[in-house]
Design a protein around this motif. Structure first.
Motif, PDB file in Angstrom:
ATOM      1  N   HIS A   6       0.839  -1.194   0.000  1.00 51.25           N
ATOM      2  CA  HIS A   6       0.000   0.000   0.000  1.00 51.25           C
ATOM      3  C   HIS A   6       0.874   1.244   0.000  1.00 51.25           C
ATOM      4  O   HIS A   6       2.032   1.192   0.400  1.00 51.25           O
ATOM      5  CB  HIS A   6      -0.907   0.012   1.239  1.00 51.25           C
ATOM      6  N   CYS A   7       0.313   2.356  -0.435  1.00 48.23           N
ATOM      7  CA  CYS A   7       1.001   3.629  -0.233  1.00 48.23           C
ATOM      8  C   CYS A   7       0.027   4.552   0.489  1.00 48.23           C
ATOM      9  O   CYS A   7      -1.183   4.282   0.533  1.00 48.23           O
ATOM     10  CB  CYS A   7       1.464   4.226  -1.562  1.00 48.23           C
ATOM     11  N   THR A   8       0.566   5.593   1.036  1.00 48.85           N
ATOM     12  CA  THR A   8      -0.281   6.490   1.821  1.00 48.85           C
ATOM     13  C   THR A   8      -0.396   7.836   1.118  1.00 48.85           C
ATOM     14  O   THR A   8       0.603   8.405   0.676  1.00 48.85           O
ATOM     15  CB  THR A   8       0.335   6.693   3.236  1.00 48.85           C
ATOM     16  N   GLU A  17      -4.971   4.969   2.733  1.00 46.29           N
ATOM     17  CA  GLU A  17      -4.164   3.855   2.226  1.00 46.29           C
ATOM     18  C   GLU A  17      -4.642   3.481   0.836  1.00 46.29           C
ATOM     19  O   GLU A  17      -5.849   3.246   0.634  1.00 46.29           O
ATOM     20  CB  GLU A  17      -4.352   2.616   3.128  1.00 46.29           C
ATOM     21  N   LEU A  18      -3.732   3.414  -0.112  1.00 38.76           N
ATOM     22  CA  LEU A  18      -4.106   3.011  -1.471  1.00 38.76           C
ATOM     23  C   LEU A  18      -3.352   1.738  -1.848  1.00 38.76           C
ATOM     24  O   LEU A  18      -2.122   1.693  -1.712  1.00 38.76           O
ATOM     25  CB  LEU A  18      -3.763   4.123  -2.472  1.00 38.76           C
ATOM     26  N   PRO A  19      -4.070   0.703  -2.329  1.00 41.18           N
ATOM     27  CA  PRO A  19      -3.377  -0.546  -2.695  1.00 41.18           C
ATOM     28  C   PRO A  19      -2.460  -0.353  -3.901  1.00 41.18           C
ATOM     29  O   PRO A  19      -2.750   0.454  -4.797  1.00 41.18           O
ATOM     30  CB  PRO A  19      -4.522  -1.503  -3.066  1.00 41.18           C
ATOM     31  N   VAL A  29       1.011  -0.261 -10.314  1.00 43.25           N
ATOM     32  CA  VAL A  29      -0.057   0.753 -10.360  1.00 43.25           C
ATOM     33  C   VAL A  29      -0.617   1.002  -8.962  1.00 43.25           C
ATOM     34  O   VAL A  29      -0.641   0.100  -8.126  1.00 43.25           O
ATOM     35  CB  VAL A  29      -1.220   0.334 -11.307  1.00 43.25           C
ATOM     36  N   ILE A  30      -1.039   2.225  -8.758  1.00 42.30           N
ATOM     37  CA  ILE A  30      -1.719   2.587  -7.510  1.00 42.30           C
ATOM     38  C   ILE A  30      -3.213   2.539  -7.800  1.00 42.30           C
ATOM     39  O   ILE A  30      -3.688   3.181  -8.737  1.00 42.30           O
ATOM     40  CB  ILE A  30      -1.299   4.003  -7.056  1.00 42.30           C
ATOM     41  N   LEU A  35     -10.823   6.166  -4.329  1.00 37.83           N
ATOM     42  CA  LEU A  35     -10.338   7.486  -3.905  1.00 37.83           C
ATOM     43  C   LEU A  35     -11.471   8.497  -3.716  1.00 37.83           C
ATOM     44  O   LEU A  35     -11.557   9.177  -2.688  1.00 37.83           O
ATOM     45  CB  LEU A  35      -9.332   8.019  -4.931  1.00 37.83           C
ATOM     46  N   TYR A  36     -12.360   8.561  -4.693  1.00 35.64           N
ATOM     47  CA  TYR A  36     -13.416   9.576  -4.638  1.00 35.64           C
ATOM     48  C   TYR A  36     -14.359   9.306  -3.457  1.00 35.64           C
ATOM     49  O   TYR A  36     -14.700  10.215  -2.699  1.00 35.64           O
ATOM     50  CB  TYR A  36     -14.187   9.582  -5.968  1.00 35.64           C
TER      51      TYR A  36
END
Ligand code: ACO
Length: 430
Positions: A6-8, A17-19, A29-30, A35-36
């Motif tokens: 994940h990234c933050t 947190e985004l996978p 890819v993120i 997100l929305y």
């Protein structure tokens, strides 16, 4: 798909947190699909410079290294060792066929080469001086008016039938567009010939004369078809996927791909490139055009140069350059002035700071125009040839999308910069 990590993302002090997903090759890819919903923000990426619009297993490009692979097989090997219909099978089915699979596939395609007689007559409704791409767009869309038994996208057998019809009929539609433009009678397909030879036969034979297809030239055309068969999520393929995401029928979707391909920034570049080389005319005028290409105030661009993905020599351009020499040699065309201009333009551009800094190299269209012209096609037919070849890529990508359980209608969002709400102004007050 399982995330590899994940990234933050931190927005206004809040963290999300985004996978992150890992492909077999290429950048990770993120995943921003949530997100929305979670942040109230959209992402903004006009022209999709940083956006993977889908996941796919068909074609891989490494633009920095100049690599192109269909289903893992390098384009150089396919161009040398395979043939177009085998490559079609590979793109559609994911594996190279064994002999009986190949025979069955070729038989399946060959049985669909004719177009409905009424459809052939409908060419007469179009003006003779129409651009052949205008005719092809119209006729491909018209397939859905003639072949109702293969428009149900939820029926696997109909999807297969539509795929085979499209691959089989594209050369017939294209050759008829050419014959129509020059006022010659349509030539029926000859199912005893291979795919490329049959196309040459339909374009160049006449009922009044004997016509023998030159094997070297038909092999060169077959290789041109292989080189153009797919190119992952380019503008026309993304157009096909977008059109198909609304569950439109395959003929309508492929005609939208043909439309998108037509533009000079995409498939129309080969026509624009040959026109440019002719305009340059002689080697001594090359520096003048290089100067124009560098000038920010001049809209002129070197056609056949630059690519959104390739920041190195387009591998297809190398094969195309070799094919071009082979074709000119076979036809005994010596000292072709346009080829001289092309070689000199390439030589100077590849040493020029402007092109080096921007990583601008010849793309597939740079040599394809000269080659196709030597084969006997007028420049207005170049993009049509591209459309024939790319049909299988569009179908493979469309099929992959339709068969994906995660598939849903593609609906991008926007950054709205227009007026806020305002009251209607009566005519007398404007
Ligand atoms: N001639 C001169 N300058 C160019 C060229 C060119 N052919 N291509 C790109 N540049 C310059 C741009 O002006 C820009 O310069 P800047 O950074 O100083 O503003 C820089 O290189 C980057 O170009 P972009 O337009 O941002 O690149 P993009 O990825 O959007 O465009 C494209 C790619 C459309 C292919 C472009 O290179 C082009 O127009 N090439 C000519 C048309 C062509 O050959 N198209 C065929 C593509 S291959 C195919 O579809 C099969």
């Amino acid at each position: 798909m399982k995330p590899k990590g994940h990234c933050t993302l931190t927005i206004e002090g809040k963290s999300f947190e985004l996978p992150i997903y890992e492909g077999t090759e290429g950048p990770d890819v993120i995943d921003i699909t949530r997100l929305y919903r979670e942040t109230g923000y959209f992402t903004f990426d006009p022209g999709y410079l940083s956006t993977a619009s889908c996941h796919s297993t068909i074609t891989f490009i490494d633009g920095d290294k100049g690599r192109l692979e269909y289903r893992g097989y390098p384009i150089e090997q396919l161009a040398e060792k395979s043939d177009y219909l085998e490559t079609c099978y590979l793109l559609l089915e994911g594996e190279l066929p064994n002999q009986s699979q190949k025979d069955e596939f070729i038989e399946g395609i060959t049985h669909h080469t004719l177009i409905h007689e009424q459809m052939a007559k409908s060419y007469n409704g179009l003006q003779r001086d129409s651009h052949p791409m205008a005719v092809v767009v119209t006729m491909v869309a018209a397939l859905s008016a003639f072949y109702h038994d293969s428009t149900d996208i939820n029926d696997e057998a109909q999807r297969l039938l539509a795929s085979r019809r499209l691959i089989a009929k594209m050369p017939t539609i294209a050759a008829a567009a050419y014959k129509y433009s020059i006022g010659q009678p349509f030539v029926y397909p000859d199912n005893g010939l291979d795919y490329a030879s049959n196309f040459l036969h339909m374009c160049f034979s006449l009922p009044t004369e004997d016509y023998q297809v030159n094997e070297t030239l038909s092999k060169a055309l077959d290789r041109i078809f292989i080189l153009h068969a797919d190119h992952e999520q380019n503008a026309s393929t993304s157009t096909v996927r977008l059109a198909g995401s609304s569950e439109a029928n395959p003929f309508a979707c492929i005609s939208s791909g043909v439309t998108s391909l037509w533009g000079p920034a995409h498939g129309g570049a080969n026509e624009a490139c040959l026109n440019m080389l002719k305009e340059i005319g002689t080697v001594d005028r090359v520096p003048e055009f290089i100067k124009r290409a560098r000038d920010k105030d001049d809209p002129f661009r070197l056609m056949g140069f630059g690519h959104r993905v390739y920041k190195n020599y387009d591998p297809r351009a190398r094969i195309m350059q070799k094919t071009c020499h082979e074709v000119l040699e076979t036809l005994d065309i010596k000292d072709e002035p346009i080829l001289k201009v092309a070689l000199e333009l390439e030589r100077i551009a590849l040493q020029d700071d402007y092109f080096i800094e921007r990583k601008l190299y010849p793309n597939v269209d740079y040599y394809s125009g000269i080659t196709q012209n030597a084969l006997g096609f007028p420049s207005s037919m170049f993009t049509v040839l591209f459309a024939i070849a790319r049909t299988v890529g569009w179908i493979a990508q469309w099929k992959e999308m339709i068969e994906d359980p995660l598939q849903r209608i593609a609906r991008p969002r926007q950054l709205y910069l227009g007026h806020n709400t305002r009251d209607f102004i009566p005519m007398e007050e404007r």
